[in-house]
Design a protein around this motif. Sequence first.
Motif, PDB file in Angstrom:
ATOM      1  N   LEU A 190       0.946  -1.228   0.018  1.00 39.67           N
ATOM      2  CA  LEU A 190      -0.120  -0.126  -0.032  1.00 39.67           C
ATOM      3  C   LEU A 190       0.866   1.278   0.108  1.00 39.67           C
ATOM      4  CD1 LEU A 190      -2.402  -1.959   0.366  1.00 39.67           C
ATOM      5  CD2 LEU A 190      -3.291  -0.017   1.684  1.00 39.67           C
ATOM      6  N   PHE A 191       2.061   1.210   0.740  1.00 43.14           N
ATOM      7  CA  PHE A 191       2.913   2.403   0.783  1.00 43.14           C
ATOM      8  C   PHE A 191       3.366   2.548  -0.917  1.00 43.14           C
ATOM      9  CE2 PHE A 191       7.498   3.443   0.427  1.00 43.14           C
ATOM     10  CZ  PHE A 191       7.459   4.495   1.196  1.00 43.14           C
ATOM     11  N   VAL A 192       3.762   1.621  -1.585  1.00 40.19           N
ATOM     12  CA  VAL A 192       4.320   1.787  -2.972  1.00 40.19           C
ATOM     13  C   VAL A 192       3.187   2.359  -3.762  1.00 40.19           C
ATOM     14  CG1 VAL A 192       5.301   0.620  -4.870  1.00 40.19           C
ATOM     15  CG2 VAL A 192       6.060   0.131  -2.673  1.00 40.19           C
ATOM     16  N   ALA A 193       1.994   1.566  -3.735  1.00 41.26           N
ATOM     17  CA  ALA A 193       0.802   2.404  -4.184  1.00 41.26           C
ATOM     18  C   ALA A 193       0.468   3.631  -3.879  1.00 41.26           C
ATOM     19  CB  ALA A 193      -0.458   1.680  -4.102  1.00 41.26           C
TER      20      ALA A 193
ATOM     21  N   ILE B 188      -1.076   5.274  -7.250  1.00 38.39           N
ATOM     22  CA  ILE B 188      -2.362   4.415  -7.827  1.00 38.39           C
ATOM     23  C   ILE B 188      -3.132   3.865  -6.726  1.00 38.39           C
ATOM     24  CG2 ILE B 188      -2.805   1.821  -8.524  1.00 38.39           C
ATOM     25  CD1 ILE B 188       0.105   2.132  -9.988  1.00 38.39           C
ATOM     26  N   GLU B 189      -4.297   4.002  -6.736  1.00 36.23           N
ATOM     27  CA  GLU B 189      -5.501   3.693  -5.748  1.00 36.23           C
ATOM     28  C   GLU B 189      -5.751   2.306  -6.199  1.00 36.23           C
ATOM     29  OE1 GLU B 189      -8.168   5.126  -2.876  1.00 36.23           O
ATOM     30  OE2 GLU B 189      -7.154   6.659  -4.026  1.00 36.23           O
ATOM     31  N   LEU B 190      -5.651   1.485  -4.898  1.00 35.16           N
ATOM     32  CA  LEU B 190      -5.986   0.004  -5.251  1.00 35.16           C
ATOM     33  C   LEU B 190      -7.399  -0.092  -4.988  1.00 35.16           C
ATOM     34  CD1 LEU B 190      -2.805  -1.870  -3.539  1.00 35.16           C
ATOM     35  CD2 LEU B 190      -3.323  -1.294  -5.977  1.00 35.16           C
TER      36      LEU B 190
ATOM     37  N   GLN C 152      -8.205  -5.549  -5.796  1.00 38.02           N
ATOM     38  CA  GLN C 152      -6.754  -5.481  -5.502  1.00 38.02           C
ATOM     39  C   GLN C 152      -6.307  -5.711  -4.332  1.00 38.02           C
ATOM     40  OE1 GLN C 152      -6.498  -2.006  -7.908  1.00 38.02           O
ATOM     41  NE2 GLN C 152      -5.277  -3.039  -9.491  1.00 38.02           N
ATOM     42  N   GLN C 153      -7.094  -4.981  -3.396  1.00 37.11           N
ATOM     43  CA  GLN C 153      -6.562  -5.186  -1.935  1.00 37.11           C
ATOM     44  C   GLN C 153      -6.705  -6.538  -1.412  1.00 37.11           C
ATOM     45  OE1 GLN C 153      -7.637  -1.999   0.498  1.00 37.11           O
ATOM     46  NE2 GLN C 153      -7.718  -0.607  -0.903  1.00 37.11           N
ATOM     47  N   LEU C 154      -7.643  -7.378  -2.062  1.00 36.31           N
ATOM     48  CA  LEU C 154      -7.952  -8.554  -1.459  1.00 36.31           C
ATOM     49  C   LEU C 154      -7.006  -9.454  -2.245  1.00 36.31           C
ATOM     50  CD1 LEU C 154     -10.400  -9.629  -0.120  1.00 36.31           C
ATOM     51  CD2 LEU C 154     -11.467 -10.467  -2.260  1.00 36.31           C
ATOM     52  N   ILE C 155      -6.460  -9.046  -3.382  1.00 30.80           N
ATOM     53  CA  ILE C 155      -5.143  -9.872  -3.902  1.00 30.80           C
ATOM     54  C   ILE C 155      -3.956  -9.748  -3.255  1.00 30.80           C
ATOM     55  CG2 ILE C 155      -3.829  -9.987  -6.064  1.00 30.80           C
ATOM     56  CD1 ILE C 155      -6.080  -9.161  -7.617  1.00 30.80           C
ATOM     57  N   VAL C 156      -3.803  -8.435  -2.750  1.00 29.39           N
ATOM     58  CA  VAL C 156      -2.562  -8.192  -1.729  1.00 29.39           C
ATOM     59  C   VAL C 156      -2.948  -9.026  -0.440  1.00 29.39           C
ATOM     60  CG1 VAL C 156      -1.725  -6.396  -0.325  1.00 29.39           C
ATOM     61  CG2 VAL C 156      -2.128  -5.699  -2.663  1.00 29.39           C
TER      62      VAL C 156
ATOM     63  N   VAL D  41      -0.599  -7.093  -8.261  1.00 25.35           N
ATOM     64  CA  VAL D  41      -1.497  -5.806  -8.656  1.00 25.35           C
ATOM     65  C   VAL D  41      -0.832  -4.553  -9.498  1.00 25.35           C
ATOM     66  CG1 VAL D  41      -2.827  -6.138  -6.757  1.00 25.35           C
ATOM     67  CG2 VAL D  41      -0.834  -4.681  -6.312  1.00 25.35           C
ATOM     68  N   GLY D  42       0.179  -4.921 -10.087  1.00 26.05           N
ATOM     69  CA  GLY D  42       0.758  -4.333 -10.884  1.00 26.05           C
ATOM     70  C   GLY D  42       1.666  -3.009 -10.768  1.00 26.05           C
TER      71      GLY D  42
END
Length: 412
Positions: free
Chosen positions: A321-324, A329-331, A335-339, A368-369
């Motif tokens: 989430l930090f990198v996003a 990029i808003e996950l 995408q958060q479930l994938i994380v 999540v790219g």
Amino acid sequence: MKLPTLNTQILLGAFFGIVIGLGLLAIGKDSAITQSSVYAAGLLGTLFIDLLKMVLIPLVFTSIVVGVANLQAHQKIHRVWMFTLGFFAFSMLIAIVLALLASHIFKTGQGLHLEMFQHAMGNFEAKQQSLADFFAQFLHGLFVNPVAALAQGNVLAVVVFALFLGIALVIGGERYRNSLTLLQELLEIVMQMVRWIMVVAPFGIMALLIKLIVSQELALLVTLSKFVVVVMGTTLVHGVIVLPLILYLVTGMTPLTFWHGAREALVTAFATSSSSATLPITLRCAEHNLHVRKEIAQFVIPLGATVNMDGTALYEAAAALFVANLVGIELNFLQQLIVLFTAMFAAIGAPGIPSAGMVTMVMVLQSVGLPAEAIAILLPVDRLLDTLRTAANIEGDMVGSLVVQQLLKDKK
Ligand code: ASP
């Protein structure tokens, strides 16, 4: 004169390590005294870790074989498996959810820009690793020629072979009694060596902490301070509130009793940043101080040291989430479930060695790219973050062994 107990000696070692480290920082990183002290501390700390690693493989091997054999003999093994894996998954999930919540609340990474870190990223190339590759590699690494696994110190493969051997020994019954007795004796002998190593533990811990403190890059720490504080704070919430609460609700053991018994292992994990290197001490604490029955501790603790990593799971999710945020990029929810799931796999697959979580994190980012190169930014502060997350990792193992023991009692 009577020496203080080992528990107290280890705390004193940690205390002096931090004080001396800060003192040397105050004198200046380039001064001759600091440099020679860091050299000596580095040497001493490495020797301590070498000693722990020397007994690690024989210990993992014998303790799992003997643990499984004893459990199987009592025909409890199915329930032990179920409770153990269930607890591991549950506690890692809570850790990840905490990380996601904290990252949303504190919005780590916002206000920083990738360009600020060009220098760190310039000479770094991330190894590509998709979830599918990672999974295939993980499965492939489970079944290895045991001689090679033992020689290479491949803990996960040793665990798997020991599980098979333990079950085979019990199914063979009386015919294999001698082999089982031999392994039981070997385990006792290795635990004797662990007792000797514990004598030098306070010095080893002091040396490791001196080196850790003096080698921090302060400028980077300041830039990333918000992320560092949020990750450490969330790890503390998990370790000081969540895990003890679960323990209390299931077993009735108070946090103070738990910490008193677990302290030696927690401090060692903090200083070594390695669940594997700490394993001999974790096992000792579980059996001797926390009174987990041998057969349960010998099964749950070594397995947990390799697969159950609450601190690592929490970190992987927080870092994603930090990198996003950093790259803007808003996950979305999916995408958060994938994380959430990849962070759990990444933690399970990470070996119990320093900074292992950074390597498996590439997979979480890519799922999540997000740009995997961004972990270069976190590498310089990783040694510091690794301290608390490794302590949380092994705390989860000890709490797990107590919870499994209680659940088995209740089911009788
Ligand atoms: N150092 C951690 C451990 O040994 C693994 C990680 O890097 O997260 O448990």
